[in-house]
Design an enzyme around this catalytic site. Structure first.
Site, PDB file in Angstrom:
ATOM      1  N   TYR A 167       0.811  -1.205   0.000  1.00 40.48           N
ATOM      2  CA  TYR A 167       0.000   0.000   0.000  1.00 40.48           C
ATOM      3  C   TYR A 167       0.858   1.274   0.000  1.00 40.48           C
ATOM      4  O   TYR A 167       0.622   2.189   0.790  1.00 40.48           O
ATOM      5  CB  TYR A 167      -0.926   0.028   1.217  1.00 40.48           C
ATOM      6  N   HIS A 224      -0.214 -12.126   1.429  1.00 39.31           N
ATOM      7  CA  HIS A 224      -1.026 -11.172   0.682  1.00 39.31           C
ATOM      8  C   HIS A 224      -1.379 -11.691  -0.709  1.00 39.31           C
ATOM      9  O   HIS A 224      -0.512 -12.048  -1.488  1.00 39.31           O
ATOM     10  CB  HIS A 224      -0.248  -9.855   0.555  1.00 39.31           C
TER      11      HIS A 224
END
Length: 332
Positions: free
Chosen positions: A50, A118
């Site tokens: 992110y 992830h």
């Protein structure tokens, strides 16, 4: 025995800090995180993927450490994905350990409550569950006390179930599963899988992105959103329907997701303090309504709730053809 994961019903998702969904003013993250902590949100979800989100969040939490020490909140991050393309994935045990250490430094902590693999669908199964893969290393880090819970995150539910099954069969179940965009106004597939996860030893299931990555809101979905044109158009019509009734699609989407109590927490991305307050107000209204229902008390806001439920039901009926449909991930 792990310390109980007593997270708030709303968790703060920090992917929003990177500006992918909409522009973020420089002062907003500090105001939003501070307001979230003040209002009882005690879990923050982030990732190296992110952008600068980990660094931003770490700086903010460090500045608030006198009021809110590390023991007063939970931190979740991720490993394995570091960019938008398939070549940006590295699930090797070496990189997993390095990644956790890097995230610890960025977030000024010496442990994480949860670390997820992830977007597990983007790599081979062996990368996730193999001897030299990510989960083996995360469980080693758990044994060392650097991680409280080991998790997996991704979009396709069948992939999350398959990995959970493998880990269950080897006697080392995944602790936490993070699913996104699978319990929202246009898709409720998670509800048919949650008991499967629990039967495979998964302790906690987290639901993320009740706005389905910016699809269920007043503004158009981001250009990168994987929804096909037909689903985008349907969401746009639902936003207009809500607006016609004096309501916001984003608020209805959050309310709908929060009413699903089978998940441990719902992760919502907040751009600013006002959005935090709106999310908490939605949760507070639900709590007040349940208390009033038990006590047989009727309040004026019950009429507003009835109106919202009517509109939500209209939206769900309009979105019915999409309810069991998921986009392809990874994309072709």
């Amino acid at each position: 025995m792990e310390k109980a994961f007593n997270v708030s019903k709303i968790s703060f998702g920090t992917s929003i800090f990177n500006g992918w969904h909409n522009p973020v003013e420089k002062h907003w993250p500090l105001e939003a995180v501070t307001r979230a902590l003040d209002l009882g949100i005690n879990e923050f979800d982030t990732s190296p993927y992110y952008g600068r989100s980990e660094e931003i969040l770490g700086t903010i939490l460090n500045s608030l450490r006198t009021r809110y020490p590390r023991s007063s909140y939970y931190l979740s991050t991720k490993v394995g994905r570091y960019g938008p393309n398939k070549e940006d994935f590295d699930y090797s045990s070496k990189r997993v350990r390095e990644s956790v250490e890097e995230s610890c430094r960025r977030l000024n902590t010496n442990y994480f409550d949860v670390v997820y693999c992830h977007d597990v669908e983007f790599v081979s199964l062996e990368d996730v569950v193999g001897e030299g893969g990510a989960l083996k290393e995360l469980f080693r880090l758990k044994q060392e006390g650097k991680i409280k819970y080991v998790g997996i995150s991704g979009y396709p539910l069948d992939v999350l179930i398959r990995i959970s099954q493998i880990q269950y069969d080897r006697g080392q179940p995944v602790d936490v599963v993070l699913s996104y965009s699978h319990y929202c106004l246009h898709n409720t597939c998670l509800s048919s899988c949650i008991n499967i996860f629990h039967s495979l030893g998964v302790i906690y299931v987290m639901n993320a992105s009740p706005l389905s990555m910016g699809l269920l809101r007043e503004a158009p979905a981001p250009d990168w959103h994987p929804a096909p044109p037909e689903l985008r158009e349907a969401a746009s019509k639902c936003a207009m329907l809500a607006q016609k009734e004096g309501l916001k699609l984003s608020h209805l989407a959050i309310q709908f997701a929060l009413e699903y109590e089978e998940v441990k927490s719902t992760i919502i991305g907040f751009s600013n303090a006002k959005e935090v307050e709106e999310g908490i107000e939605c949760l507070s209204r639900m709590s007040r309504r349940k208390i009033n229902e038990k006590a047989g008390v009727i309040e004026g806001e019950d009429e507003k709730y009835k109106k919202e439920q009517i509109v939500i039901n209209m939206i769900r009926k309009y979105m019915k053809s999409w309810d069991k449909w998921s986009w392809r991930s990874p994309p072709e």
